[in-house]
Design an enzyme around this catalytic site. Structure first.
Site, PDB file in Angstrom:
ATOM      1  N   SER A   1      54.700  -0.942  67.924  1.00 21.46           N
ATOM      2  CA  SER A   1      54.224   0.255  67.071  1.00 21.46           C
ATOM      3  C   SER A   1      53.429   1.209  67.769  1.00 21.46           C
ATOM      4  O   SER A   1      52.561   0.722  68.758  1.00 21.46           O
ATOM      5  CB  SER A   1      53.482  -0.270  65.662  1.00 21.46           C
ATOM      6  OG  SER A   1      52.929   0.587  65.134  1.00 21.46           O
TER       7      SER A   1
ATOM      8  N   LYS B   1      50.112  -6.726  67.344  1.00 22.68           N
ATOM      9  CA  LYS B   1      51.298  -5.941  68.121  1.00 22.68           C
ATOM     10  C   LYS B   1      50.936  -5.914  69.490  1.00 22.68           C
ATOM     11  O   LYS B   1      51.821  -6.184  70.398  1.00 22.68           O
ATOM     12  CB  LYS B   1      51.456  -4.730  67.611  1.00 22.68           C
ATOM     13  CG  LYS B   1      52.284  -4.746  66.320  1.00 22.68           C
ATOM     14  CD  LYS B   1      53.446  -5.297  66.261  1.00 22.68           C
ATOM     15  CE  LYS B   1      54.122  -5.458  64.769  1.00 22.68           C
ATOM     16  NZ  LYS B   1      55.297  -5.971  64.654  1.00 22.68           N
TER      17      LYS B   1
ATOM     18  N   TYR C   1      46.204  -5.460  62.589  1.00 24.01           N
ATOM     19  CA  TYR C   1      47.522  -5.403  62.617  1.00 24.01           C
ATOM     20  C   TYR C   1      47.892  -4.810  63.935  1.00 24.01           C
ATOM     21  O   TYR C   1      48.817  -5.537  64.572  1.00 24.01           O
ATOM     22  CB  TYR C   1      48.107  -4.242  61.558  1.00 24.01           C
ATOM     23  CG  TYR C   1      49.298  -4.032  61.683  1.00 24.01           C
ATOM     24  CD1 TYR C   1      50.566  -4.744  61.873  1.00 24.01           C
ATOM     25  CD2 TYR C   1      49.868  -2.558  62.188  1.00 24.01           C
ATOM     26  CE1 TYR C   1      51.780  -4.310  61.942  1.00 24.01           C
ATOM     27  CE2 TYR C   1      50.941  -2.135  62.647  1.00 24.01           C
ATOM     28  CZ  TYR C   1      51.987  -3.000  62.323  1.00 24.01           C
ATOM     29  OH  TYR C   1      53.464  -2.612  62.689  1.00 24.01           O
TER      30      TYR C   1
END
Ligand code: NAD
Ligand code: WQD
Length: 382
Positions: free
Chosen positions: A150, A178, A174
């Site tokens: 992302s 990643k 989050y």
């Protein structure tokens, strides 16, 4: 042997029933080169999405389809949880050693705000389950993987448009999951050249397949801008006034700028990435230190919140009211990709414009005002 007469390659898509996964499966099926196996635990999706993908792919078959054509439109869909290694192993066992050619690993928890509240769930699903998946892949001689990353891995980037060489630094659990996922893949590929991994850093995917059969079906009130505007226009959320999070950013109109790309352009990028994992691919010269790379998937064009509202007004005819409120925690002024590396090395492009994204989003939303709208098991949590 031409690719049309070679056997289909089995590709495992994790999170296949989700928004991005369903569009990727459609694009994989369109090539008629892959047979898709999907693993999803239905945490944030409905199996109806996969029924619709198959329907859509079958509707596009030639008049006299071959057995191979027909097989390519079937999905072997497994309801399995990636945090349960035995469930994943059972799927691999069905295909045997070497039976799965490659994996597109999409499944993850993805809400930035939620990740600050339940970080362990995020690390467990996004990191621990990824490690467990990689171990199982290794056990079954499967060493090719395309990974969903992302733009959030860039945190607040120093250079716009953002090149892949930017230092990775995320502002949320989050985002850190990643970065960890990418780090694990990179270390693995350095340790052993039988592994090939491409990490795709998505900017802001938007829209739906133009048929309106598949699209984004968020749980509850959407937190993301475009699905929220679509829900407002279709009358699914009662608040008619959008809260715009800040207009004092250093951007042309003061609102945040993002790089929106059509979901089908993003999905096609995955087929290119998967193809680039083949031994004959030029993405990795044979003298590479490792076979790991990260690519930005974006349009390379920044669009502000106010421009999005205007584009959705045109697509829906809905008279959006909005009020400017304070900044949302964690938002950064501008996340616009430099997609030139993916264009050059993968042949990636994102030609569809904002008008097409809003048109297709609205087409999906009007045809499916309540999303997939089928009764399935309740979800674990929100
Ligand atoms: P989504 O929630 O629609 O899809 C994820 C799928 O994974 C869902 O179908 C869910 O049920 C499944 N899943 C979750 N946990 C699972 C588990 N333990 N076992 C099996 N399946 C599980 O999300 P999406 O928007 O399609 O995003 C897909 C990927 O893309 C994610 O990795 C996300 O982090 C990444 N991403 C998304 C965006 C975006 O704006 N949508 C942007 C950048 C990156
Ligand atoms: C877009 C813009 C908001 C809602 C998120 C994740 C990112 C990635 C994609 C997974 C921002 C503004 C929004 C609203 C608003 N996902 N906005 N009012 O924040 O760019 O990215 O989804 O990897 O990691 O952070 O997308 O759609 O939430 O917001 O003003 O009610 O719209 O401030 O500038 P974002 P978004």
């Amino acid at each position: 042997m031409s690719s049309q007469s070679a056997p289909l390659k089995n590709v495992l898509v994790t999170g296949g029933a989700g928004y991005i996964g369903s569009h990727i499966i459609y694009c994989l099926q369109k090539t008629r080169n892959y047979k898709v196996i999907s693993i999803d635990n239905s945490y944030n999706s409905k199996s109806e999405a996969l029924n619709r993908v198959s329907r859509l792919s079958k509707s596009e078959l030639p008049a006299n389809p071959t057995d191979r054509d027909l097989e390519s439109t079937e999905i072997d869909a497994f309801k399995a949880d990636l945090t349960q290694p035995d469930q994943v192993r059972a799927v691999f066992e069905k295909y045997g050693k070497g039976g799965i050619w490659g994996v597109i690993h999409i499944a993850a928890l993805k809400a930035v705000g939620e990740s600050t509240e339940i970080p362990l769930e995020y690390y467990y699903t996004n990191v621990a389950a990824t490690i467990s998946l990689l171990r199982t892949m290794n056990d079954f001689d499967c060493h090719r993987i395309v990974y969903s990353s992302s733009a959030t891995v860039y945190g607040t980037p120093p250079i716009i448009p953002i090149p892949e060489s930017t230092r990775l630094q995320a502002d949320s659990p989050y985002g850190r999951t990643k970065i960890m996922g990418e780090t694990i893949l990179s270390d693995l590929c350095y340790s052993d050249k039988k592994w090939r991994a491409l990490s795709l850093r998505y900017f802001n995917p938007a829209g739906a397949h133009p048929s309106g059969l598949i699209g984004e079906d968020p749980r509850g009130r959407p937190g993301n801008l475009l699905p929220l505007l679509a829900h407002m226009a279709v009358g699914r959320v009662d608040n008619k006034s959008l809260k715009v999070f800040g207009n004092d950013y250093p951007t042309p109109d003061g609102t945040c700028v993002r790089d929106y790309l059509h979901i089908l352009d993003l999905a096609k990028g995955h087929v290119l990435a998967l193809d680039a994992l083949s031994p004959e691919s030029k993405v990795f010269p044979s003298d590479s230190e490792s076979f790991f790379k990260g690519y930005n998937l974006g349009k390379g064009k920044g669009v502000s919140v106010l421009q999005i509202i205007e584009a959705m007004r045109k697509a829906t005819g809905f008279d959006y009211q909005y009020e400017i409120i304070g900044r949302r925690r964690g938002d950064v002024p501008d996340l616009t990709a430099d997609p030139s590396l993916a264009e050059k090395e993968l042949g990636f492009s994102a030609p569809q414009d904002l008008e097409a994204m809003c048109r297709d989003l609205w087409n999906w939303q009007t045809k499916n005002p309540n999303g997939y709208d089928v009764e399935e098991e309740p979800k674990k949590s929100s």
